[in-house]
Scaffold this motif. Structure first.
Motif, PDB file in Angstrom:
ATOM      1  N   TYR A   1       6.622  -1.564  -0.752  1.00 46.38           N
ATOM      2  CA  TYR A   1       6.918  -3.000  -0.815  1.00 46.38           C
ATOM      3  C   TYR A   1       8.282  -3.246  -0.177  1.00 46.38           C
ATOM      4  O   TYR A   1       9.103  -2.341  -0.084  1.00 46.38           O
ATOM      5  CB  TYR A   1       6.919  -3.492  -2.257  1.00 46.38           C
ATOM      6  CG  TYR A   1       5.558  -3.536  -2.905  1.00 46.38           C
ATOM      7  CD1 TYR A   1       4.643  -4.545  -2.590  1.00 46.38           C
ATOM      8  CD2 TYR A   1       5.172  -2.573  -3.835  1.00 46.38           C
ATOM      9  CE1 TYR A   1       3.399  -4.589  -3.185  1.00 46.38           C
ATOM     10  CE2 TYR A   1       3.929  -2.614  -4.441  1.00 46.38           C
ATOM     11  CZ  TYR A   1       3.043  -3.630  -4.115  1.00 46.38           C
ATOM     12  OH  TYR A   1       1.807  -3.674  -4.692  1.00 46.38           O
TER      13      TYR A   1
ATOM     14  N   THR B   1      10.756  -4.682  -1.301  1.00 49.69           N
ATOM     15  CA  THR B   1      11.812  -4.343  -2.253  1.00 49.69           C
ATOM     16  C   THR B   1      11.385  -3.145  -3.083  1.00 49.69           C
ATOM     17  O   THR B   1      10.203  -2.939  -3.315  1.00 49.69           O
ATOM     18  CB  THR B   1      12.055  -5.525  -3.207  1.00 49.69           C
ATOM     19  OG1 THR B   1      10.800  -5.861  -3.816  1.00 49.69           O
ATOM     20  CG2 THR B   1      12.583  -6.731  -2.467  1.00 49.69           C
TER      21      THR B   1
ATOM     22  N   ALA C   1       5.560   2.511  -3.715  1.00 47.73           N
ATOM     23  CA  ALA C   1       4.614   2.377  -4.817  1.00 47.73           C
ATOM     24  C   ALA C   1       3.502   3.411  -4.705  1.00 47.73           C
ATOM     25  O   ALA C   1       2.957   3.858  -5.718  1.00 47.73           O
ATOM     26  CB  ALA C   1       4.027   0.965  -4.837  1.00 47.73           C
TER      27      ALA C   1
ATOM     28  N   PRO D   1       1.301   5.871 -16.195  1.00 43.99           N
ATOM     29  CA  PRO D   1       2.239   4.953 -16.829  1.00 43.99           C
ATOM     30  C   PRO D   1       2.415   3.668 -16.030  1.00 43.99           C
ATOM     31  O   PRO D   1       2.063   3.616 -14.849  1.00 43.99           O
ATOM     32  CB  PRO D   1       3.543   5.752 -16.861  1.00 43.99           C
ATOM     33  CG  PRO D   1       3.391   6.824 -15.851  1.00 43.99           C
ATOM     34  CD  PRO D   1       1.928   7.111 -15.740  1.00 43.99           C
ATOM     35  N   SER D   2       2.921   2.669 -16.677  1.00 47.68           N
ATOM     36  CA  SER D   2       3.219   1.409 -16.013  1.00 47.68           C
ATOM     37  C   SER D   2       4.133   1.670 -14.820  1.00 47.68           C
ATOM     38  O   SER D   2       5.083   2.431 -14.913  1.00 47.68           O
ATOM     39  CB  SER D   2       3.891   0.485 -17.034  1.00 47.68           C
ATOM     40  OG  SER D   2       4.226  -0.707 -16.411  1.00 47.68           O
ATOM     41  N   GLY D   3       3.786   1.072 -13.677  1.00 48.53           N
ATOM     42  CA  GLY D   3       4.595   1.273 -12.479  1.00 48.53           C
ATOM     43  C   GLY D   3       4.143   2.453 -11.632  1.00 48.53           C
ATOM     44  O   GLY D   3       4.736   2.734 -10.584  1.00 48.53           O
ATOM     45  N   ALA D   4       3.095   3.154 -12.064  1.00 47.76           N
ATOM     46  CA  ALA D   4       2.633   4.357 -11.345  1.00 47.76           C
ATOM     47  C   ALA D   4       1.997   4.017  -9.999  1.00 47.76           C
ATOM     48  O   ALA D   4       1.927   4.868  -9.117  1.00 47.76           O
ATOM     49  CB  ALA D   4       1.631   5.128 -12.205  1.00 47.76           C
ATOM     50  N   GLY D   5       1.495   2.775  -9.856  1.00 48.26           N
ATOM     51  CA  GLY D   5       0.874   2.376  -8.600  1.00 48.26           C
ATOM     52  C   GLY D   5      -0.616   2.082  -8.707  1.00 48.26           C
ATOM     53  O   GLY D   5      -1.284   1.894  -7.699  1.00 48.26           O
ATOM     54  N   LYS D   6      -1.115   1.996  -9.936  1.00 45.29           N
ATOM     55  CA  LYS D   6      -2.555   1.802 -10.145  1.00 45.29           C
ATOM     56  C   LYS D   6      -3.038   0.475  -9.551  1.00 45.29           C
ATOM     57  O   LYS D   6      -4.026   0.440  -8.811  1.00 45.29           O
ATOM     58  CB  LYS D   6      -2.898   1.862 -11.647  1.00 45.29           C
ATOM     59  CG  LYS D   6      -2.429   3.135 -12.324  1.00 45.29           C
ATOM     60  CD  LYS D   6      -2.812   3.191 -13.787  1.00 45.29           C
ATOM     61  CE  LYS D   6      -2.164   2.098 -14.650  1.00 45.29           C
ATOM     62  NZ  LYS D   6      -0.686   2.226 -14.760  1.00 45.29           N
ATOM     63  N   SER D   7      -2.359  -0.611  -9.887  1.00 47.60           N
ATOM     64  CA  SER D   7      -2.774  -1.926  -9.358  1.00 47.60           C
ATOM     65  C   SER D   7      -2.611  -1.965  -7.849  1.00 47.60           C
ATOM     66  O   SER D   7      -3.441  -2.527  -7.135  1.00 47.60           O
ATOM     67  CB  SER D   7      -1.954  -3.055  -9.965  1.00 47.60           C
ATOM     68  OG  SER D   7      -1.963  -2.966 -11.348  1.00 47.60           O
ATOM     69  N   THR D   8      -1.522  -1.384  -7.373  1.00 46.64           N
ATOM     70  CA  THR D   8      -1.289  -1.363  -5.923  1.00 46.64           C
ATOM     71  C   THR D   8      -2.437  -0.646  -5.221  1.00 46.64           C
ATOM     72  O   THR D   8      -2.946  -1.116  -4.197  1.00 46.64           O
ATOM     73  CB  THR D   8       0.047  -0.669  -5.606  1.00 46.64           C
ATOM     74  OG1 THR D   8       1.104  -1.395  -6.243  1.00 46.64           O
ATOM     75  CG2 THR D   8       0.305  -0.631  -4.115  1.00 46.64           C
TER      76      THR D   8
ATOM     77  N   ASN E   1      -9.159   0.889 -13.444  1.00 47.19           N
ATOM     78  CA  ASN E   1      -7.781   1.020 -13.879  1.00 47.19           C
ATOM     79  C   ASN E   1      -7.756   0.829 -15.400  1.00 47.19           C
ATOM     80  O   ASN E   1      -8.090  -0.239 -15.901  1.00 47.19           O
ATOM     81  CB  ASN E   1      -6.980  -0.070 -13.149  1.00 47.19           C
ATOM     82  CG  ASN E   1      -5.534  -0.108 -13.547  1.00 47.19           C
ATOM     83  OD1 ASN E   1      -5.105   0.581 -14.470  1.00 47.19           O
ATOM     84  ND2 ASN E   1      -4.770  -0.924 -12.834  1.00 47.19           N
TER      85      ASN E   1
HETATM   86  P1  ADP Z   1       0.801   0.017 -12.193  1.00 47.71           P
HETATM   87  O1  ADP Z   1      -0.388  -0.818 -11.892  1.00 47.71           O
HETATM   88  O2  ADP Z   1       0.482   1.475 -12.304  1.00 47.71           O
HETATM   89  O3  ADP Z   1       1.589  -0.477 -13.360  1.00 47.71           O
HETATM   90  P2  ADP Z   1       1.931  -1.183  -9.814  1.00 47.71           P
HETATM   91  O4  ADP Z   1       1.016  -0.858  -8.695  1.00 47.71           O
HETATM   92  O5  ADP Z   1       1.849  -2.523 -10.419  1.00 47.71           O
HETATM   93  O6  ADP Z   1       1.790  -0.043 -10.925  1.00 47.71           O
HETATM   94  O7  ADP Z   1       3.426  -0.954  -9.348  1.00 47.71           O
HETATM   95  C1  ADP Z   1       3.861   0.199  -8.629  1.00 47.71           C
HETATM   96  C2  ADP Z   1       5.306  -0.013  -8.180  1.00 47.71           C
HETATM   97  O8  ADP Z   1       5.349  -1.029  -7.187  1.00 47.71           O
HETATM   98  C3  ADP Z   1       6.246  -0.460  -9.288  1.00 47.71           C
HETATM   99  O9  ADP Z   1       7.513   0.130  -9.054  1.00 47.71           O
HETATM  100  C4  ADP Z   1       6.301  -1.952  -9.112  1.00 47.71           C
HETATM  101  O10 ADP Z   1       7.526  -2.454  -9.562  1.00 47.71           O
HETATM  102  C5  ADP Z   1       6.191  -2.090  -7.613  1.00 47.71           C
HETATM  103  N1  ADP Z   1       5.544  -3.371  -7.223  1.00 47.71           N
HETATM  104  C6  ADP Z   1       4.303  -3.792  -7.577  1.00 47.71           C
HETATM  105  N2  ADP Z   1       4.013  -4.975  -7.011  1.00 47.71           N
HETATM  106  C7  ADP Z   1       5.098  -5.310  -6.263  1.00 47.71           C
HETATM  107  C8  ADP Z   1       5.427  -6.424  -5.413  1.00 47.71           C
HETATM  108  N3  ADP Z   1       4.558  -7.437  -5.222  1.00 47.71           N
HETATM  109  N4  ADP Z   1       6.626  -6.424  -4.818  1.00 47.71           N
HETATM  110  C9  ADP Z   1       7.490  -5.405  -4.990  1.00 47.71           C
HETATM  111  N5  ADP Z   1       7.253  -4.336  -5.754  1.00 47.71           N
HETATM  112  C10 ADP Z   1       6.072  -4.278  -6.385  1.00 47.71           C
END
Ligand code: ADP
Ligand code: ADP
Length: 237
Positions: free
Chosen positions: A11, A13, A17, A36-43, A202
């Motif tokens: 990303y 910022t 991910a 864990p939260s932030g692992a990249g699952k949603s991404t 997920n």
């Molecule tokens: P999970 O689904 O496992 O909780 P995410 O895929 O949501 O993980 O996030 C993975 C990483 O990418 C995290 O560090 C999160 O802060 C970052 N992140 C997710 N979405 C965005 C975004 N739209 N912009 C910047 N950083 C993002």
């Protein structure tokens, strides 16, 4: 079949991910994506349908490449991906049947779904699908009168009516009680087996994933740290 090769997402910022994810999900297999939260699952899930644009790597649905697909090709590919979300994105004032039929229109604005007449085979299909997910007695109920489990069943029926090859399922049980969660996970497993669908779920509840899914992929800080039988998970993650 879903095939992911060297997938990376950075990303604008923050840290990377996804740091080079390889993953193959054959037709008929449902994998649980945990971490864990932030692992990249949603991404990861959002890269597959390119709601998020990958930074590097390739994604294939069957023989067709999703990465690099033109806008038009992508629209066709997305029709082959059923999306099921935690927040049950239903239109509250529409009935169960209307919500499910609206799924046939894909990304068409909802007001257009109201003015469109559906071909009889779509309606027949919708009845059969609603029967399969256990909602035949509720077809005329408004979405806002349904329980959480029933709402998730509508989401599943709507995704299935597209006749997808792949289901992308984001936290399907996050707002459901344990018993309903188990019913929904069982239903997802059954319909994917019946229709030979590949699916990525997920799911944060490891015990629930182990109960219903044969294979689990563990993500941590954007990398795959486990990919194997769900029963063998404890020692590793
Ligand atoms: P999970 O689904 O496992 O909780 P995410 O895929 O949501 O993980 O996030 C993975 C990483 O990418 C995290 O560090 C999160 O802060 C970052 N992140 C997710 N979405 C965005 C975004 N739209 N912009 C910047 N950083 C993002
Ligand atoms: P929660 O999300 O609140 O932890 P779960 O659905 O995971 O609720 O259930 C709690 C625990 O009970 C889990 O560890 C699960 O393995 C176990 N459990 C619940 N129902 C069953 C069942 N029908 N068969 C086997 N284990 C079950």
């Amino acid at each position: 079949m879903l095939r992911i090769e060297g997938l990376q997402k950075q990303y604008r910022t923050g840290d990377a991910a996804l740091r080079g994810v390889d993953l193959v999900v054959p037709a008929g297999e449902v994998i649980g994506l945990i971490g864990p939260s932030g692992a990249g699952k949603s991404t990861l899930i959002r890269c597959v349908n390119r709601l998020v644009e990958p930074t590097a790597g390739r994604i294939f649905l069957g023989d067709d490449e999703v990465t690099g697909a033109s806008r038009r090709a992508l629209r066709r590919l997305r029709r082959r991906m059923g999306m099921i979300f935690q927040e049950f994105a239903l239109v509250e004032r529409l009935t169960v049947m209307e919500n499910v039929l609206a799924g046939r229109l894909g990304a068409v604005p909802f007001w257009r779904s109201l003015t469109r007449r559906f071909p009889p085979e779509d309606v027949r299909n919708a009845f059969a699908t609603l029967d399969r997910v256990g909602l035949l007695d509720h077809v005329d109920k408004r979405a806002d009168a349904l329980s959480g489990g029933q709402r998730q069943r509508v989401g599943i029926a709507r995704a299935l009516l597209q006749d997808p090859d792949l289901l992308l399922i984001d936290e399907p049980t996050a707002s459901l009680d344990p018993k309903t969660s188990r019913q929904i996970m069982r239903l997802i497993g059954e319909v994917c087996a019946e229709r030979r669908l590949a699916a990525v779920v997920n799911i944060h509840d490891v015990a629930l994933a182990q109960m219903f899914l044969g294979r689990i992929v563990g993500l941590k800080a954007g990398e795959v740290v486990y990919d194997g039988p769900s029963a063998g998970l404890d020692a590793t993650v």
